[in-house]
Structure formats: structure tokens, C-alpha cells
Design a protein around this motif. Structure first.
Motif, PDB file in Angstrom:
ATOM      1  N   GLU A  30      19.698 -31.000  21.431  1.00 13.05           N
ATOM      2  CA  GLU A  30      18.634 -30.131  20.933  1.00 13.05           C
ATOM      3  C   GLU A  30      17.287 -30.864  20.974  1.00 13.05           C
ATOM      4  O   GLU A  30      16.258 -30.270  21.291  1.00 13.05           O
ATOM      5  N   LYS A  31      17.313 -32.148  20.690  1.00 12.01           N
ATOM      6  CA  LYS A  31      16.083 -32.952  20.712  1.00 12.01           C
ATOM      7  C   LYS A  31      15.510 -33.040  22.137  1.00 12.01           C
ATOM      8  O   LYS A  31      14.298 -32.913  22.336  1.00 12.01           O
TER       9      LYS A  31
ATOM     10  N   LYS B 218      13.987 -29.679  22.990  1.00  8.02           N
ATOM     11  CA  LYS B 218      12.697 -29.498  22.317  1.00  8.02           C
ATOM     12  C   LYS B 218      11.595 -30.252  23.040  1.00  8.02           C
ATOM     13  O   LYS B 218      10.489 -29.744  23.206  1.00  8.02           O
ATOM     14  N   LYS B 219      11.906 -31.455  23.504  1.00  4.63           N
ATOM     15  CA  LYS B 219      10.922 -32.249  24.257  1.00  4.63           C
ATOM     16  C   LYS B 219      10.523 -31.508  25.540  1.00  4.63           C
ATOM     17  O   LYS B 219       9.339 -31.415  25.866  1.00  4.63           O
TER      18      LYS B 219
ATOM     19  N   HIS C 102      10.703 -28.304  26.011  1.00  8.32           N
ATOM     20  CA  HIS C 102       9.954 -27.127  25.587  1.00  8.32           C
ATOM     21  C   HIS C 102       8.500 -27.492  25.288  1.00  8.32           C
ATOM     22  O   HIS C 102       7.575 -26.808  25.737  1.00  8.32           O
ATOM     23  N   ASP C 103       8.299 -28.566  24.538  1.00  8.08           N
ATOM     24  CA  ASP C 103       6.945 -28.994  24.190  1.00  8.08           C
ATOM     25  C   ASP C 103       6.131 -29.369  25.421  1.00  8.08           C
ATOM     26  O   ASP C 103       4.923 -29.194  25.454  1.00  8.08           O
TER      27      ASP C 103
ATOM     28  N   TYR D 132      22.366 -26.370  25.055  1.00  6.38           N
ATOM     29  CA  TYR D 132      21.199 -26.582  25.902  1.00  6.38           C
ATOM     30  C   TYR D 132      21.617 -27.298  27.180  1.00  6.38           C
ATOM     31  O   TYR D 132      22.440 -28.209  27.158  1.00  6.38           O
TER      32      TYR D 132
END
Length: 122
Positions: free
Chosen positions: A22-23, A26-27, A29-30, A5
Motif C-alpha cells: 500500500e505504501k 501511495k508513492k 499515486h503521489d 495493489y
């Protein structure tokens, strides 16, 4: 195939910038913020998925051996194809993404050329 990423993918140099966990991805993305996922075979990037959300949902770059895009596919969410309210979306297909267009690039004697195919068949 492994995935990594990043904040950005430089199309000119064929390199990523701003590594993310990845975390962190994801943040983003959200929150529907832009980020990039690079899919690699070994150390060689094969696909770059640029999550955009605002213009297209995402764009997928199929890379050649020089890390340059040879095929570009743009995807949109179903409600983008109708309107932002979702009026007119057939039942059962909400919250899905669909191919909006596909561009194929190639090099011939004259230089770089490309063909753009839209979902309408043009």
C-alpha cells in the motif's frame, strides 16, 4: 471486499503482475505514476481500477466470472473536461473526478460486441 495493489493488470489473461505494498502504491499515486488496484470478494477479482493520470484519471474494469472486463468506465478530472488551466470550471467542483464514458461488452451469436456511452449521451 479487500484490495490489492499491482504495477499492471494483464487484460488478456485476467491476471495482475508486480505486487505492490500500500505504501508503494501511495508513492506512485503521489507521483502520478500508473498502478492498479484490484478489489476482490474472497479470492475472486471483481473490479480493477487502473490509475493512469495522463490519458484518463482512472479506468474501472468490472470483471465477469472469467476475469474479463464486461463494463469499462473511464473517469477524468474536472480540468481535463475544460483545459489544463482549469479555466471555465464551475466553482465547487475542482479536484473531483467525473465519468467520461462507459463501455458495455457482451457476447452474442456473432462474437463479442460492445456499446460505448459518452457523457454527452451519445
Amino acid at each position: 471486499m479487500k484490495q490489492e495493489y499491482y504495477e499492471y493488470w494483464d487484460l488478456q489473461s485476467g491476471t495482475p503482475d508486480g505486487p505492490l505494498t500500500e505504501k508503494e502504491a501511495k508513492k506512485l499515486h503521489d507521483e502520478q505514476e500508473m498502478y492498479v488496484v484490484v478489489f476482490k470478494e474472497g479470492d475472486t477479482p471483481k473490479f480493477v481500477v487502473k490509475m493512469q493520470f495522463r490519458t484518463w484519471y482512472c479506468t474501472v474494469f468490472h470483471l465477469n466470472e472469467n476475469r474479463r472486463e464486461k463494463i469499462i468506465e473511464a473517469y477524468s478530472e474536472m480540468y481535463d473536461m475544460y483545459d489544463k488551466t482549469g479555466i471555465g470550471i464551475p466553482k465547487g467542483i475542482e479536484n473531483q473526478i467525473f465519468l467520461r464514458n462507459r463501455q458495455e461488452k457482451y457476447f452474442d451469436k456473432e462474437g463479442w460486441n460492445s456499446w460505448l456511452y459518452e457523457v454527452s449521451g451519445k
